[in-house]
Design an enzyme around this catalytic site. Structure first.
Site, PDB file in Angstrom:
ATOM      1  NE  ARG A 190      -3.741   0.432   2.153  1.00  0.00           N
ATOM      2  CZ  ARG A 190      -5.135   0.356   2.335  1.00  0.00           C
ATOM      3  NH1 ARG A 190      -5.334   1.187   3.485  1.00  0.00           N
ATOM      4  NH2 ARG A 190      -5.947  -0.096   1.958  1.00  0.00           N
ATOM      5  CG  HIS A 243      -8.337  -0.141  -3.084  1.00  0.00           C
ATOM      6  ND1 HIS A 243      -7.606  -1.024  -2.725  1.00  0.00           N
ATOM      7  CD2 HIS A 243      -8.947  -0.016  -1.984  1.00  0.00           C
ATOM      8  CE1 HIS A 243      -7.739  -1.434  -1.334  1.00  0.00           C
ATOM      9  NE2 HIS A 243      -8.465  -0.667  -0.983  1.00  0.00           N
ATOM     10  CD  GLN A 255     -12.819  -2.099  -1.139  1.00  0.00           C
ATOM     11  OE1 GLN A 255     -11.861  -1.974  -0.290  1.00  0.00           O
ATOM     12  NE2 GLN A 255     -14.110  -2.611  -0.981  1.00  0.00           N
ATOM     13  CG  ASP A 304     -13.693   5.788  -0.851  1.00  0.00           C
ATOM     14  OD1 ASP A 304     -13.689   5.685   0.305  1.00  0.00           O
ATOM     15  OD2 ASP A 304     -12.755   6.061  -1.504  1.00  0.00           O
ATOM     16  CB  CYS A 314     -14.289   1.011  -0.290  1.00  0.00           C
ATOM     17  SG  CYS A 314     -13.580   2.459   0.107  1.00  0.00           S
ATOM     18  NE  ARG A 366     -10.123  -5.521   0.013  1.00  0.00           N
ATOM     19  CZ  ARG A 366      -9.460  -4.583   0.625  1.00  0.00           C
ATOM     20  NH1 ARG A 366     -10.257  -3.563   1.006  1.00  0.00           N
ATOM     21  NH2 ARG A 366      -8.176  -4.635   0.384  1.00  0.00           N
TER      22      ARG A 366
END
Ligand code: CP
Ligand code: NVA
Length: 305
Positions: free
Chosen positions: A102, A129, A132, A224, A264, A292
């Site tokens: 990340r 992402h 996700q 988001d 998310c 996930r």
């Protein structure tokens, strides 16, 4: 299980439609029944930014698959003291079977992948992402049983998550309408790529500034945070600019009756989503979070198995 054509997972666009469906197939199997498909394998997880879901789901996923994961904060590594990404990649490749990272800048992940001989998985950058978005489309498929032709309305910042959802919907044949304020729409390069991919699957892409257009007849409504990690100094400005880009009970009325609400996470109730929308009967938000784990286990198996 067929290996993926790319060594790494940096973008959703690294995958074909068939590869994504094959990932979903194993995700479903692993969700039903645990299998130790990665016995003795080690994944390193490099984090430059905070995480709850990504860290815990990858770490637990590796454990459940019979392997192990090592958490590495960038600041605790020599990377944080100036060791190059190239040297880090070359050293880690001698010890490990895979790296999840990340990072703040997308180019860091590309560089890590370039010099690693082992698979590199993008666990979020400023641009994308992918884990996700893949988990999210798996969740949509679980709930709606079909992806072709359904409409995802995204309301909010055209950020990393929006970019990856746009690519995923274009590859999988869903329609997507993204409503963001002027100058806060998705990445231009990602848009071009998505428009190109969308032609093949007859997927429709609409970018608008009107949240009602995104919500109208939507099967899925997604949002988001207004302020992503690294944008904290833009907070006051963003709170004003995004004020009308909220999923709430009023906007939900424009969508289909059985609309599915997605986020998310982490969420800020009262900003991009109301508590009523988030915690109400249409919300699939915690299913998303759970998935996930299952989808990333499948990704790990396809890349490292
Ligand atoms: N959605 C997501 O990636 O959450 P974390 O930042 O907690 O990992
Ligand atoms: N857009 C958010 C996603 C967090 C998972 C961020 O980058 O902070």
């Amino acid at each position: 299980m067929k290996k993926l054509k790319n060594k790494d997972l940096i973008s959703v666009a690294d995958l074909s439609r068939d590869e994504i469906l094959s990932l979903f197939c194993l995700s479903e199997k692993l969700k039903k029944k645990g299998k130790k498909l990665l016995k003795g394998k080690t994944l390193a997880m490099i984090f430059e930014k905070s995480s709850t879901r990504t860290r815990v789901s990858f770490e637990t996923g590796m454990y459940q698959l019979g392997g192990q994961a090592i958490f590495l904060s960038r600041d605790d590594m020599q990377l944080g003291r100036g060791e190059t990404i190239r040297d880090t990649a070359m050293v880690l490749s001698r010890y490990l079977d895979g790296i999840m990272i990340r990072a703040y800048t997308h180019s860091s992940v590309l560089e890590l992948a370039q010099y690693s001989t082992i698979p590199v998985i993008n666990g979020l950058t400023d641009q994308s992402h992918p884990c996700q978005a893949l988990s999210d489309f798996f969740t949509i498929l679980e709930h709606k049983k079909n992806l072709k032709g359904l409409k995802l309305g995204y309301i909010g910042d055209g950020n990393n998550v929006a970019n990856s959802l746009l690519l995923a919907s274009s590859i999988l044949g869903s329609d997507i309408c993204i409503a963001s304020p002027q100058n806060y729409s998705v990445n231009k390069e990602v848009e071009t790529k998505a428009r190109d991919l969308a032609q093949k699957e007859n997927s429709r892409i609409i970018l608008t500034q009107d949240p009602c257009e995104a919500a109208k007849d939507a099967d899925v409504l997604y949002t988001d945070v207004w302020i992503s990690m690294g944008q904290e100094n833009e907070k006051e400005e963003r709170l004003k600019i995004f004020r009308d880009y909220q999923i709430n009970e009023k906007i939900m009325k424009l969508a289909k009756k059985d609309v599915m609400i997605m986020h998310c996470l982490p969420a800020h109730r009262g900003e991009e989503i109301t508590a009523g929308a988030m915690d109400g009967p249409h919300s699939a938000i915690f299913d998303q979070a759970e998935n996930r784990l299952h989808v990333q286990k499948s990704i790990l198996c396809h890349l490292m198995g």
